[in-house]
Design an enzyme around this catalytic site. Structure first.
Site, PDB file in Angstrom:
ATOM      1  N   ASP A 226      -7.467  -1.811  -5.470  1.00 25.89           N
ATOM      2  CA  ASP A 226      -8.015  -3.018  -6.098  1.00 25.89           C
ATOM      3  C   ASP A 226      -6.904  -4.039  -6.322  1.00 25.89           C
ATOM      4  O   ASP A 226      -5.751  -3.668  -6.555  1.00 25.89           O
ATOM      5  CB  ASP A 226      -8.672  -2.646  -7.433  1.00 25.89           C
ATOM      6  CG  ASP A 226      -9.755  -3.632  -7.828  1.00 25.89           C
ATOM      7  OD1 ASP A 226      -9.977  -4.609  -7.097  1.00 25.89           O
ATOM      8  OD2 ASP A 226     -10.384  -3.422  -8.878  1.00 25.89           O
ATOM      9  N   HIS A 364     -19.967  -5.507  -2.029  1.00 22.22           N
ATOM     10  CA  HIS A 364     -19.420  -6.124  -3.253  1.00 22.22           C
ATOM     11  C   HIS A 364     -18.436  -7.247  -2.915  1.00 22.22           C
ATOM     12  O   HIS A 364     -18.486  -8.329  -3.508  1.00 22.22           O
ATOM     13  CB  HIS A 364     -18.732  -5.031  -4.083  1.00 22.22           C
ATOM     14  CG  HIS A 364     -18.002  -5.540  -5.289  1.00 22.22           C
ATOM     15  ND1 HIS A 364     -18.640  -6.195  -6.320  1.00 22.22           N
ATOM     16  CD2 HIS A 364     -16.688  -5.493  -5.623  1.00 22.22           C
ATOM     17  CE1 HIS A 364     -17.742  -6.526  -7.247  1.00 22.22           C
ATOM     18  NE2 HIS A 364     -16.551  -6.116  -6.842  1.00 22.22           N
TER      19      HIS A 364
HETATM   20 FE1  N7H Z   1     -14.841  -6.372  -7.990  1.00 23.61          FE
HETATM   21  N1  N7H Z   1     -14.166  -1.681  -7.219  1.00 23.61           N
HETATM   22  O1  N7H Z   1     -13.125  -1.145  -7.316  1.00 23.61           O
HETATM   23  O2  N7H Z   1     -15.225  -1.100  -6.964  1.00 23.61           O
HETATM   24  N2  N7H Z   1     -13.780  -5.333  -6.626  1.00 23.61           N
HETATM   25  N3  N7H Z   1     -15.183  -4.672  -9.049  1.00 23.61           N
HETATM   26  N4  N7H Z   1     -15.772  -7.432  -9.448  1.00 23.61           N
HETATM   27  N5  N7H Z   1     -14.354  -8.059  -7.039  1.00 23.61           N
HETATM   28  C1  N7H Z   1     -13.109  -5.857  -5.563  1.00 23.61           C
HETATM   29  O3  N7H Z   1     -10.100  -6.972  -2.491  1.00 23.61           O
HETATM   30  C2  N7H Z   1     -14.843  -3.406  -8.702  1.00 23.61           C
HETATM   31  C3  N7H Z   1     -16.370  -6.949 -10.558  1.00 23.61           C
HETATM   32  C4  N7H Z   1     -14.729  -9.345  -7.422  1.00 23.61           C
HETATM   33  O4  N7H Z   1     -11.977 -12.222  -2.616  1.00 23.61           O
HETATM   34  C5  N7H Z   1     -12.539  -4.805  -4.803  1.00 23.61           C
HETATM   35  O5  N7H Z   1      -8.873  -6.748  -4.270  1.00 23.61           O
HETATM   36  C6  N7H Z   1     -15.273  -2.498  -9.745  1.00 23.61           C
HETATM   37  C7  N7H Z   1     -17.054  -7.994 -11.273  1.00 23.61           C
HETATM   38  C8  N7H Z   1     -14.140 -10.319  -6.523  1.00 23.61           C
HETATM   39  O6  N7H Z   1     -12.931 -10.996  -1.064  1.00 23.61           O
HETATM   40  C9  N7H Z   1     -12.833  -3.644  -5.421  1.00 23.61           C
HETATM   41  C10 N7H Z   1     -15.871  -3.253 -10.697  1.00 23.61           C
HETATM   42  C11 N7H Z   1     -16.839  -9.141 -10.547  1.00 23.61           C
HETATM   43  C12 N7H Z   1     -13.424  -9.594  -5.590  1.00 23.61           C
HETATM   44  C13 N7H Z   1     -13.626  -3.963  -6.584  1.00 23.61           C
HETATM   45  C14 N7H Z   1     -15.809  -4.615 -10.264  1.00 23.61           C
HETATM   46  C15 N7H Z   1     -16.023  -8.778  -9.416  1.00 23.61           C
HETATM   47  C16 N7H Z   1     -13.574  -8.197  -5.935  1.00 23.61           C
HETATM   48  C17 N7H Z   1     -11.756  -4.928  -3.510  1.00 23.61           C
HETATM   49  C18 N7H Z   1     -16.488  -2.832 -11.987  1.00 23.61           C
HETATM   50  C19 N7H Z   1     -17.305 -10.536 -10.804  1.00 23.61           C
HETATM   51  C20 N7H Z   1     -12.606 -10.178  -4.441  1.00 23.61           C
HETATM   52  C21 N7H Z   1     -10.295  -5.012  -3.764  1.00 23.61           C
HETATM   53  C22 N7H Z   1     -16.264  -1.695 -12.576  1.00 23.61           C
HETATM   54  C23 N7H Z   1     -18.412 -10.837 -11.444  1.00 23.61           C
HETATM   55  C24 N7H Z   1     -13.506 -10.576  -3.299  1.00 23.61           C
HETATM   56  C25 N7H Z   1      -9.718  -6.350  -3.470  1.00 23.61           C
HETATM   57  C26 N7H Z   1     -12.737 -11.320  -2.242  1.00 23.61           C
HETATM   58  C27 N7H Z   1     -12.999  -7.171  -5.233  1.00 23.61           C
HETATM   59  C28 N7H Z   1     -14.215  -3.073  -7.505  1.00 23.61           C
HETATM   60  C29 N7H Z   1     -16.323  -5.641 -10.975  1.00 23.61           C
HETATM   61  C30 N7H Z   1     -15.558  -9.666  -8.470  1.00 23.61           C
HETATM   62  C31 N7H Z   1     -12.376  -2.283  -4.911  1.00 23.61           C
HETATM   63  C32 N7H Z   1     -15.122  -1.002  -9.806  1.00 23.61           C
HETATM   64  C33 N7H Z   1     -17.826  -7.820 -12.582  1.00 23.61           C
HETATM   65  C34 N7H Z   1     -14.282 -11.825  -6.616  1.00 23.61           C
END
Ligand code: N7H
Length: 512
Positions: A226, A364
């Site tokens: 992440d 996601h």
């Molecule tokens: Fe998310 N995960 O680990 O499952 N997220 N996220 N997120 N997220 C991203 O590319 C995760 C949450 C965004 O620019 C990655 O750095 C988890 C919320 C955005 O292409 C992973 C939770 C919101 C991006 C996860 C969670 C977002 C992103 C890929 C909750 C907004 C970048 C790693 C527990 C409302 C997208 C990476 C881009 C990437 C996870 C929550 C948003 C692995 C576990 C609540 C904008």
């Protein structure tokens, strides 16, 4: 006690940083030989102090005045979120300027190990906290002014019965963010902060975040790397291939690109912080992947389960983007920041509006940043993600039962933190209009469904079925029903993270 207190004040005054200069001068004790930040190969490196000084000078940005947590992203090793109520406003304000301010860590100090403090200290205030300090200015953000609880029903879709009661109450005035490489350091600095504040605050809640151990460092609890895809920010970082370059004003108030034209002058270079405690049901997520594994004949059952997880996320656990490597993981690509963010869902001879063989519309990653899937590409709805995992590793008993323990000491998840200059355009927009919207991205033959990781269909209800399509690369119309929530919101709050000069000149009480 009295003597200690006076000495602290004296020492604090001697350490007062100079504002208004872009020179990176650390007046903190230089005791560090190893960084307080983590640096997994997949994550974009921070700019060096010299690079950042030169980039910021080009746009007149003062990195010695901006709290360090805002621009550095998801790189903390240990981080304590210490939520407090102000019980003696006058004492708090006087101690804030004299004792606490010298401990507040600006961005500039985090960029080189030898300028990092033992523990980085940041502070942010809720609207109630500003009220308690006698600040009546309108900061120009109604989400902040009304508090996160006001967003719950229609925007975030949380089931409030899952909230920690403290987040639904009125007691949270502010939060200290204490980051270091050891919990002992964090605790020692917390004691120092509490001594300096001398009873003017009381703790209402705290959450200890920590990077996961060993090879899992940098991965969140489901196992995915992440923090790769944060935007590059004008005046701070040099863009890597594929990295979106966004205006400073999307993240810092009063800078170029801030959508709100008129704000109180003292809010310049502050940022709104959205905090969420997001519990992750890891054993349930793992079981779901096994039970619904895809059916690629060239892959083993385990690989087909991994493939489903990667398509729900948009990246493999290693961090490799499925848009670049759709069927098998590529750990070498994953670990290369020159390549691991260099995609935008377009391919030659490929129809980005219909073809989901690389990355599903519902993934996601794609729901929360559609990149070239929107024309023109979105430049208004972005966040800096700065969270950290909390809670212990999954126990053997939980793995064996495929169920998360109900023991509160075993709760795990993401202490989710984002920074933006406008909450309704940033975090709240992404959650409401993209993640929770089954029809986003629009005009598709089969609706993509809500985000399979964080989306919710039944606003305010638990475990309402979610129906993403596109997860099976061989049949993009197939819907895989998800009848449970893998991420459960335990609540949160919106805060304002002021500049150091705002703390000194506006929030603190400067007794002559
Ligand atoms: Fe998310 N995960 O680990 O499952 N997220 N996220 N997120 N997220 C991203 O590319 C995760 C949450 C965004 O620019 C990655 O750095 C988890 C919320 C955005 O292409 C992973 C939770 C919101 C991006 C996860 C969670 C977002 C992103 C890929 C909750 C907004 C970048 C790693 C527990 C409302 C997208 C990476 C881009 C990437 C996870 C929550 C948003 C692995 C576990 C609540 C904008």
């Amino acid at each position: 006690m009295r003597l200690t207190f006076s000495l602290s004040l004296f020492a604090a005054a001697a350490l007062q940083p100079a504002f208004g200069s872009t020179n990176v001068v650390s007046l903190k004790p230089r005791t560090r030989t190893n960084s307080l930040l983590i640096s997994p190969a997949a994550l974009p490196a921070l700019p060096s102090a010299q690079q950042a000084a030169s980039a910021s000078a080009d746009v007149g940005l003062n990195l010695t005045d901006i709290q360090g947590d805002i621009l550095i992203g998801m790189k903390k090793n240990k981080e304590l979120f210490f939520f407090f109520t102000i019980v003696n406003s006058t004492l708090f304000r006087s101690q804030l300027g004299s004792g606490i301010l010298p401990l507040i860590t600006p961005t500039s100090q985090l960029l080189a190990v030898d300028t990092q403090p033992t523990t980085a200290v940041n502070v942010a205030f809720s609207q109630r906290g500003l009220n308690a300090l006698g600040i009546t200015d309108d900061l120009g953000d109604s989400s902040f002014a009304n508090g996160q609880i006001d967003n719950v029903a229609t925007i975030l879709g949380d089931e409030t019965s899952n909230w920690e009661p403290v987040f639904a109450g009125s007691g949270i005035h502010g939060v200290f963010l204490l980051a270091s490489d050891t919990i002992d350091n964090v605790n020692a600095t917390l004691s120092q902060v509490q001594n300096l504040l001398n009873g003017s605050i009381t703790e209402v809640y705290s959450l200890q975040g920590q990077a996961r151990p060993g090879d899992e460092q940098g991965h969140e609890h489901f196992g995915f790397m992440d923090g790769i895809s944060n935007p590059a920010i004008t005046g701070f970082s040099t863009p890597l291939p594929g990295q979106q370059v966004l205006d400073l004003g999307l993240f810092l108030l009063g800078e170029s690109g801030d959508p709100v034209v008129s704000r109180p002058a003292w809010t310049k270079d502050g940022s709104f912080m959205a905090f969420r405690q997001l519990q992750q049901r890891v054993p349930e997520f793992n079981k779901f992947l096994v039970d619904n594994a895809l059916s690629n004949p060239n892959l083993t059952a385990d690989q087909n389960a991994e493939l489903l997880g990667a398509r729900m996320m948009g990246r493999w656990k290693s961090g490799a983007p499925v848009d670049l490597t759709p069927i098998v993981d590529d750990p070498v690509l994953a670990a290369d920041p020159q390549r691991n963010n260099d995609f935008n869902y377009t391919h030659s001879g490929f129809d980005i509006d219909t073809d989901q063989t690389h990355c599903p519309f519902s993934a996601h990653l794609r729901k929360t940043n559609p990149r070239a899937g929107l024309t023109p590409e979105d430049t208004a709805n972005h966040i800096i993600r700065a969270g950290i995992p909390y809670g212990p590793e999954v126990t053997d008993a939980e793995s064996a039962a495929n169920v998360s323990s109900t023991d509160p000491t075993l709760e795990r998840g993401l202490a989710f933190v984002t920074y933006q200059s406008d909450i309704a355009n940033g975090f709240a927009f992404l959650q409401q209009f993209w993640a929770n919207n089954a029809n986003f991205p629009g005009a598709k033959a089969t609706p993509p469904g809500v985000d399979p990781i964080i989306g919710t269909d039944g606003l305010g209800q638990a475990d309402v079925s979610r129906n993403p399509s596109g997860l099976d690369p061989n049949d993009s119309t197939k819907i895989i029903t998800i009848d449970q929530d893998f991420v459960v919101s335990r609540g949160g709050e919106y805060f304002f993270s002021p500049s150091l000069s705002a703390i000194q000149n506006t929030l603190a009480l400067n007794v002559a």
